[in-house]
Motif scaffolding. Structure first.
Motif, PDB file in Angstrom:
ATOM      1  N   ASP A 667      57.392  -9.275  21.302  1.00  0.00           N
ATOM      2  CA  ASP A 667      58.434  -8.266  21.134  1.00  0.00           C
ATOM      3  C   ASP A 667      59.136  -8.009  22.470  1.00  0.00           C
ATOM      4  OD1 ASP A 667      59.998  -6.208  20.172  1.00  0.00           O
ATOM      5  OD2 ASP A 667      58.445  -4.689  20.424  1.00  0.00           O
ATOM      6  N   PRO A 668      60.463  -8.058  22.494  1.00  0.00           N
ATOM      7  CA  PRO A 668      61.185  -7.807  23.756  1.00  0.00           C
ATOM      8  C   PRO A 668      60.829  -6.463  24.380  1.00  0.00           C
ATOM      9  CG  PRO A 668      62.688  -8.685  22.114  1.00  0.00           C
ATOM     10  CD  PRO A 668      61.395  -8.441  21.404  1.00  0.00           C
ATOM     11  N   MET A 669      60.566  -5.462  23.548  1.00  0.00           N
ATOM     12  CA  MET A 669      60.217  -4.157  24.107  1.00  0.00           C
ATOM     13  C   MET A 669      58.919  -4.232  24.906  1.00  0.00           C
ATOM     14  SD  MET A 669      58.880  -0.752  22.173  1.00  0.00           S
ATOM     15  CE  MET A 669      57.302  -1.574  22.009  1.00  0.00           C
ATOM     16  N   VAL A 670      57.902  -4.924  24.371  1.00  0.00           N
ATOM     17  CA  VAL A 670      56.619  -5.040  25.065  1.00  0.00           C
ATOM     18  C   VAL A 670      56.790  -5.835  26.350  1.00  0.00           C
ATOM     19  CG1 VAL A 670      54.253  -5.905  24.904  1.00  0.00           C
ATOM     20  CG2 VAL A 670      55.326  -4.836  22.904  1.00  0.00           C
ATOM     21  N   LEU A 671      57.500  -6.953  26.277  1.00  0.00           N
ATOM     22  CA  LEU A 671      57.695  -7.789  27.459  1.00  0.00           C
ATOM     23  C   LEU A 671      58.521  -7.069  28.517  1.00  0.00           C
ATOM     24  CD1 LEU A 671      58.424 -11.221  25.709  1.00  0.00           C
ATOM     25  CD2 LEU A 671      56.237 -10.341  26.564  1.00  0.00           C
ATOM     26  N   GLU A 672      59.566  -6.368  28.085  1.00  0.00           N
ATOM     27  CA  GLU A 672      60.398  -5.633  29.031  1.00  0.00           C
ATOM     28  C   GLU A 672      59.595  -4.519  29.686  1.00  0.00           C
ATOM     29  OE1 GLU A 672      64.779  -3.490  29.021  1.00  0.00           O
ATOM     30  OE2 GLU A 672      63.540  -3.380  27.215  1.00  0.00           O
ATOM     31  N   ALA A 673      58.797  -3.798  28.899  1.00  0.00           N
ATOM     32  CA  ALA A 673      57.973  -2.725  29.455  1.00  0.00           C
ATOM     33  C   ALA A 673      57.006  -3.278  30.490  1.00  0.00           C
ATOM     34  CB  ALA A 673      57.215  -2.018  28.330  1.00  0.00           C
ATOM     35  N   ALA A 674      56.406  -4.421  30.191  1.00  0.00           N
ATOM     36  CA  ALA A 674      55.480  -5.048  31.145  1.00  0.00           C
ATOM     37  C   ALA A 674      56.194  -5.437  32.429  1.00  0.00           C
ATOM     38  CB  ALA A 674      54.820  -6.260  30.488  1.00  0.00           C
ATOM     39  N   ARG A 675      57.408  -5.970  32.299  1.00  0.00           N
ATOM     40  CA  ARG A 675      58.175  -6.376  33.479  1.00  0.00           C
ATOM     41  C   ARG A 675      58.556  -5.174  34.334  1.00  0.00           C
ATOM     42  NH1 ARG A 675      63.949  -5.562  34.227  1.00  0.00           N
ATOM     43  NH2 ARG A 675      64.357  -6.400  32.149  1.00  0.00           N
ATOM     44  N   VAL A 676      59.009  -4.096  33.690  1.00  0.00           N
ATOM     45  CA  VAL A 676      59.431  -2.902  34.429  1.00  0.00           C
ATOM     46  C   VAL A 676      58.236  -2.251  35.121  1.00  0.00           C
ATOM     47  CG1 VAL A 676      60.390  -0.579  34.181  1.00  0.00           C
ATOM     48  CG2 VAL A 676      61.448  -2.509  32.975  1.00  0.00           C
ATOM     49  N   LEU A 677      57.109  -2.155  34.411  1.00  0.00           N
ATOM     50  CA  LEU A 677      55.921  -1.565  35.025  1.00  0.00           C
ATOM     51  C   LEU A 677      55.425  -2.431  36.173  1.00  0.00           C
ATOM     52  CD1 LEU A 677      53.734   0.570  35.148  1.00  0.00           C
ATOM     53  CD2 LEU A 677      52.512  -0.642  33.310  1.00  0.00           C
ATOM     54  N   SER A 678      55.480  -3.731  36.022  1.00  0.00           N
ATOM     55  CA  SER A 678      55.079  -4.630  37.105  1.00  0.00           C
ATOM     56  C   SER A 678      55.923  -4.398  38.352  1.00  0.00           C
ATOM     57  CB  SER A 678      55.202  -6.085  36.637  1.00  0.00           C
ATOM     58  OG  SER A 678      54.959  -6.973  37.693  1.00  0.00           O
ATOM     59  N   PHE A 716      44.909 -12.615  37.149  1.00  0.00           N
ATOM     60  CA  PHE A 716      46.110 -12.414  37.969  1.00  0.00           C
ATOM     61  C   PHE A 716      46.283 -13.546  38.959  1.00  0.00           C
ATOM     62  CE2 PHE A 716      47.821 -10.929  42.042  1.00  0.00           C
ATOM     63  CZ  PHE A 716      49.107 -10.566  41.656  1.00  0.00           C
ATOM     64  N   GLU A 717      45.202 -13.905  39.634  1.00  0.00           N
ATOM     65  CA  GLU A 717      45.278 -14.987  40.624  1.00  0.00           C
ATOM     66  C   GLU A 717      45.655 -16.299  39.961  1.00  0.00           C
ATOM     67  OE1 GLU A 717      45.196 -14.724  43.805  1.00  0.00           O
ATOM     68  OE2 GLU A 717      44.746 -12.574  43.807  1.00  0.00           O
ATOM     69  N   ASP A 718      45.129 -16.526  38.761  1.00  0.00           N
ATOM     70  CA  ASP A 718      45.468 -17.733  38.011  1.00  0.00           C
ATOM     71  C   ASP A 718      46.964 -17.785  37.704  1.00  0.00           C
ATOM     72  OD1 ASP A 718      44.159 -19.939  35.994  1.00  0.00           O
ATOM     73  OD2 ASP A 718      45.850 -18.930  35.039  1.00  0.00           O
ATOM     74  N   GLN A 719      47.512 -16.644  37.265  1.00  0.00           N
ATOM     75  CA  GLN A 719      48.939 -16.583  36.939  1.00  0.00           C
ATOM     76  C   GLN A 719      49.805 -16.667  38.196  1.00  0.00           C
ATOM     77  OE1 GLN A 719      50.369 -16.421  33.610  1.00  0.00           O
ATOM     78  NE2 GLN A 719      48.293 -17.257  33.498  1.00  0.00           N
ATOM     79  N   LEU A 720      49.341 -16.044  39.272  1.00  0.00           N
ATOM     80  CA  LEU A 720      50.082 -16.104  40.534  1.00  0.00           C
ATOM     81  C   LEU A 720      50.202 -17.545  41.013  1.00  0.00           C
ATOM     82  CD1 LEU A 720      51.438 -14.444  42.802  1.00  0.00           C
ATOM     83  CD2 LEU A 720      49.182 -14.359  43.922  1.00  0.00           C
ATOM     84  N   GLU A 721      49.095 -18.273  40.928  1.00  0.00           N
ATOM     85  CA  GLU A 721      49.104 -19.677  41.322  1.00  0.00           C
ATOM     86  C   GLU A 721      50.067 -20.486  40.441  1.00  0.00           C
ATOM     87  OE1 GLU A 721      45.988 -23.449  41.300  1.00  0.00           O
ATOM     88  OE2 GLU A 721      45.203 -21.393  41.437  1.00  0.00           O
ATOM     89  N   ARG A 722      50.088 -20.172  39.156  1.00  0.00           N
ATOM     90  CA  ARG A 722      50.976 -20.888  38.241  1.00  0.00           C
ATOM     91  C   ARG A 722      52.439 -20.666  38.608  1.00  0.00           C
ATOM     92  NH1 ARG A 722      53.629 -19.952  33.142  1.00  0.00           N
ATOM     93  NH2 ARG A 722      52.797 -17.832  32.914  1.00  0.00           N
ATOM     94  N   PHE A 723      52.825 -19.418  38.858  1.00  0.00           N
ATOM     95  CA  PHE A 723      54.227 -19.134  39.164  1.00  0.00           C
ATOM     96  C   PHE A 723      54.627 -19.639  40.547  1.00  0.00           C
ATOM     97  CE2 PHE A 723      53.729 -15.884  35.777  1.00  0.00           C
ATOM     98  CZ  PHE A 723      54.769 -16.318  34.955  1.00  0.00           C
ATOM     99  N   GLU A 724      53.686 -19.653  41.492  1.00  0.00           N
ATOM    100  CA  GLU A 724      53.996 -20.206  42.814  1.00  0.00           C
ATOM    101  C   GLU A 724      54.231 -21.707  42.738  1.00  0.00           C
ATOM    102  OE1 GLU A 724      51.673 -17.047  45.756  1.00  0.00           O
ATOM    103  OE2 GLU A 724      50.618 -18.834  44.994  1.00  0.00           O
ATOM    104  N   SER A 725      53.509 -22.360  41.835  1.00  0.00           N
ATOM    105  CA  SER A 725      53.674 -23.808  41.703  1.00  0.00           C
ATOM    106  C   SER A 725      54.817 -24.188  40.772  1.00  0.00           C
ATOM    107  CB  SER A 725      52.367 -24.439  41.197  1.00  0.00           C
ATOM    108  OG  SER A 725      52.061 -23.973  39.899  1.00  0.00           O
ATOM    109  N   LEU A 753      51.843 -10.240  37.627  1.00  0.00           N
ATOM    110  CA  LEU A 753      51.387  -8.917  37.206  1.00  0.00           C
ATOM    111  C   LEU A 753      51.942  -8.576  35.817  1.00  0.00           C
ATOM    112  CD1 LEU A 753      49.790  -6.384  37.842  1.00  0.00           C
ATOM    113  CD2 LEU A 753      51.794  -5.488  39.060  1.00  0.00           C
ATOM    114  N   MET A 754      53.163  -9.032  35.535  1.00  0.00           N
ATOM    115  CA  MET A 754      53.736  -8.818  34.202  1.00  0.00           C
ATOM    116  C   MET A 754      52.846  -9.449  33.132  1.00  0.00           C
ATOM    117  SD  MET A 754      57.355 -10.264  32.724  1.00  0.00           S
ATOM    118  CE  MET A 754      57.705 -10.313  30.964  1.00  0.00           C
ATOM    119  N   GLN A 755      52.338 -10.654  33.382  1.00  0.00           N
ATOM    120  CA  GLN A 755      51.479 -11.326  32.409  1.00  0.00           C
ATOM    121  C   GLN A 755      50.172 -10.557  32.203  1.00  0.00           C
ATOM    122  OE1 GLN A 755      52.774 -14.017  30.631  1.00  0.00           O
ATOM    123  NE2 GLN A 755      54.470 -13.162  31.803  1.00  0.00           N
ATOM    124  N   VAL A 756      49.649 -10.005  33.256  1.00  0.00           N
ATOM    125  CA  VAL A 756      48.444  -9.179  33.140  1.00  0.00           C
ATOM    126  C   VAL A 756      48.728  -7.953  32.257  1.00  0.00           C
ATOM    127  CG1 VAL A 756      46.861  -7.679  34.415  1.00  0.00           C
ATOM    128  CG2 VAL A 756      47.438  -9.941  35.314  1.00  0.00           C
TER     129      VAL A 756
END
Length: 770
Positions: A667-678, A716-725, A753-756
């Motif tokens: 849902d865009p609302m859930v994803l947007e909320a996660a992005r804004v909170l991040s 979080f570290e797993d996702q951070l590594e993914r986005f850095e690569s 952090l958004m993914q978390v």
């Protein structure tokens, strides 16, 4: 196992672990019973297996035998005057017992072709009842409630409610759970009274419930919040079938939202329930009606209206009156009166004549069946209440009207005495088949309609709120209990009749109903009373003993685990992310919705032919304000079991489907909320662990355990590594929703952090009241 996959295991356990509410039979408990009760042991059996042919409906009655009344059951059989259906004290002389034990298909009851069969234990109950004298009792729900002596209880009890629940627990060999943790109680009470999660500041303030920050102080503060009215109004919007369109094929726009503003205002100002009902039924007929009391009567006008050319005016006018009658009987009285529209009720003592006598109270409204087709915009139908600008600064100051135009709302208005219609019994309930005329009245089996009452909707309201009426207070107390515990003391909240469920705690229900009336029909007091009880304050932990003895938690030896209503899931996501716009009232809003849904289910005419999504703060309002088009209700809300509002509903199901997980993950609302909170937490905390800790507390409303912190940190570290690569994936991941995306937020840490946070929103615990 990697951090990525171990966290997804936790996530999927949450996603697909949502439990659905079970169902139970209306049959009595088939256990050893010393004294057989007609109401609680025999009548449910007869109602299920016998009343269809030997009950109130004279047109379907077989062999002239009526078993739902004592007179009918004990008189000589019409087809065999030397025999009797029941002979007190003598099963062998009772034709009922002979027939239910017979193996001869020509004599056997119920007959084999009915596909109904009595259990051996049910036959034994009937036999024992006859041996004990076959005593009949009035149906429990049609007897005026009385306060029975409060049972004794242990020191565990905090108020009278606990004495009744303790007694039932002990009868079933159960012990109450320990009290919930303070953070659990803070979250639970906040969700129950406001529909919003507590902020970290509230959690910290009331931690330990010490000094002036007591649990009682928490309840008082929550009850005083404006969000209280928004939470409780959802229940009544379902009952009053509120929507923002007219329904049927064209389904054009209407402006009933000022009624929703009034509803929130009424609950926040603690309008006593007897007045609350009176204003909605007959606010226009009060001695000195005001625009507020007239506005309340919009309750009656929320049903569907047709705007299709070529319809028959009288056919639809009758349809609207039927809807009003059925809404009153279901939502206020908790009975299935609509079953008597076409014939005498098959199970309850309501005749078709009584149905149309009740119908007569609503039959003199000035409304029309057809006022024009969709080509002419009519946001309200006759009779109309016009709200002027001066009203918004005076008696209607609670209406949140954002512009200077006049408002129009469909309300009630009565025909003059010389214009009054004659009401007829309609053959088979058909609009053009009138038979005998009837006058306004009420079912005698509930409470006789006094000659001293006016024969109009005001008289009906006075009858409904009379303290001798056995249903009105019981039904509302049960609805509130259902709101808190998930299931009412009477599980079938809209059916207190013979086919409805028996109350699990009948003495408690009656005590609460009488106490409610004795204390001025005070809704906030009732809620505080329930939330103050030790029964409510228990932990929701489930033991093997609970599952074995009371899997549905009927006897309340633990707090329930309940998924939040659809609207409050949206509220929790928006509030915890900081996006929520806490403006009370106003027109409905159109948030994110999949493309093309309206267009695929519309005639292509009218203002609502195409979904026009709102922008700005309208995207971040509470779920109660989402625009409801009757033919295409909001899909996300429906997926989470919201009412589609096309008829009166007094309860919602709680299902468990993959579509719910799909919504929470996409849902865009859930994803947007996660992005804004991040973004906010990354600005606030240089340390990722601190950001995760605050996100967890804002979303789950409790501290993290060490094992959880380790698992989430690894993810979080797993996702951070993914986005850095994979830096090319960062912006597409973050670019969701209309809230502005800052250039400085387009970085691996914000995306990780958004993914978390998305994962935290998808945990079962997040959207479950425990």
């Amino acid at each position: 196992m990697s951090a990525k996959y171990s966290f997804y295991t936790l996530l999927l356990t949450g996603l697909f672990g949502w439990g659905c509410t079970g169902t139970s039979s209306n049959s009595p408990e088939l256990v050893a019973v010393d004294q057989i009760s007609y109401n609680f042991h025999i009548r449910p059996i007869l109602s299920d297996k016998c009343f269809a042919c030997h009950g109130p409906d004279a047109n379907k009655r077989e062999a002239g035998l009526r078993l739902d009344t004592e007179t009918g059951a004990f008189e000589a059989l019409k087809e065999n005057p030397g025999k009797f259906a029941l002979v007190a004290g003598d099963p062998n002389a009772s034709e009922v017992y002979h027939r239910i034990t017979s193996e001869d298909p020509s004599e056997q009851m119920p007959p084999p072709e009915s596909n109904l069969k009595l259990l051996d234990s049910e036959i034994e109950l009937i036999k024992k009842w006859i041996e004990q004298g076959a005593a009949y009792e009035p149906h429990w729900a049609f007897v005026k409630p009385e306060k029975k002596q409060i049972p004794e209880a242990s020191d565990w009890a905090r108020n009278e409610i606990d004495h009744f629940t303790w007694k039932k627990m002990k009868e079933k060999g159960l012990e109450p759970n320990p009290e919930a943790e303070d953070y659990e109680l803070i979250k639970r009470a906040s969700l129950d009274l406001t529909g919003l999660p507590p902020s970290p500041e509230i959690l910290e303030r009331y931690q330990g419930f010490e000094e002036e920050n007591t649990y009682e102080d928490l309840l008082n503060n929550l009850l005083s919040e404006q969000s209280f009215g928004e939470k409780l109004a959802i229940l009544w919007l379902d009952i009053s079938r509120y929507s923002d369109s007219y329904g049927y094929q064209d389904d054009n726009i209407r402006t009933q939202w000022p009624y929703r503003d009034w509803l929130i205002h009424a609950f926040n100002n603690n309008l006593p329930y007897d007045q609350f009902i009176t204003w909605q039924l007959a606010g226009d007929l009060l001695p000195n009606p005001t625009k507020e009391t007239i506005l309340a009567t919009a309750f009656n006008r929320n049903h569907k209206y047709t705007e299709e050319g070529g319809v028959i005016d009288e056919e639809y006018r009758i349809e609207y009156v039927l809807d009003k009658t059925n809404t009153f009987s279901t939502g206020v009285l908790g009975i299935t009166m609509e079953c008597a529209q076409c014939h005498d009720h098959k199970y309850d003592p309501f005749s078709q004549k009584e149905y149309f006598e009740l119908f007569a109270f609503f039959n003199n409204s000035r409304e029309k069946g057809f006022e024009g087709d969709v080509s002419v915009s009519q946001p309200a139908k006759t009779p109309i209440l016009w709200v002027e600008q001066e009203d918004l600064g005076g008696i209607l100051d609670f209406i949140n009207h954002p512009d200077t135009t006049k408002l129009s709302i469909s309300v009630m208005g009565e025909l003059d005495e010389q214009e009054a219609r004659t009401t007829y019994i309609l053959d088979r309930g058909v609009y053009d088949a009138p038979t005998d005329p009837v006058n306004p009245s009420t079912p005698a089996s509930i409470l006789e309609f006094s000659d001293n009452l006016p024969k109009n909707r005001l008289g009906l309201a006075q009858w409904a709120t009379n303290k001798d009426n056995p249903l009105t207070a019981r039904v509302f107390v049960n609805l509130i209990w259902q709101e808190i515990f998930g299931t009412g003391i009477v599980k079938s909240a809209g059916d207190f009749g013979m086919q409805g469920d028996l109350p699990s705690h009948p003495e408690l229900l009656d005590w609460l109903a009488v106490d409610f009336m004795e204390n001025g029909w005070d809704i906030k007091r009732l809620l505080k009373q329930i939330l103050s009880s030790a029964t409510y304050r228990q932990s929701a932990q489930i033991t093997d003993r609970h599952l074995k003895t009371d899997p549905e938690n009927v006897y309340l030896a633990r707090a329930p685990r309940l998924r939040l209503p659809a609207e409050n899931i949206q509220d929790l996501v928006l509030a915890s992310s900081g996006l929520l716009v806490q403006k009370v009232g106003g027109p409905s809003v159109k948030p994110y919705q999949p493309d093309g849904i309206w267009e695929a289910a519309t005639s292509g005419r009218g203002e609502l032919a195409k979904y026009e999504q709102d922008t700005g703060e309208s995207l971040y309002r509470r779920g109660i304000y989402n625009f409801i088009k009757l033919t295409v209700p909001p899909p996300k809300a429906i997926i989470f079991d919201a009412s589609n509002r096309d008829r009166c509903e007094v309860g919602r199901g709680r299902t468990n489907t993959p579509l719910q997980a799909l919504v929470m993950l996409n849902d865009p609302m859930v994803l947007e909320a996660a992005r804004v909170l991040s973004s906010e937490l990354n600005d606030k905390h240089s340390d990722a662990e601190a950001a995760i800790e605050e996100a967890f507390k804002r979303i789950l409303c409790r501290p993290m355990k060490a094992s959880e912190a380790s698992l989430i940190s690894d993810y979080f570290e797993d996702q951070l590594e993914r986005f850095e690569s994979e830096p090319e994936t960062i912006e597409p991941t973050l670019a969701v929703g209309e809230y502005p995306l800052r250039e400085e937020d387009i970085n691996p840490r914000t995306a990780a952090l958004m993914q978390v946070i998305v994962s935290l929103y998808n945990l079962e615990e997040t959207i479950t009241k425990i």
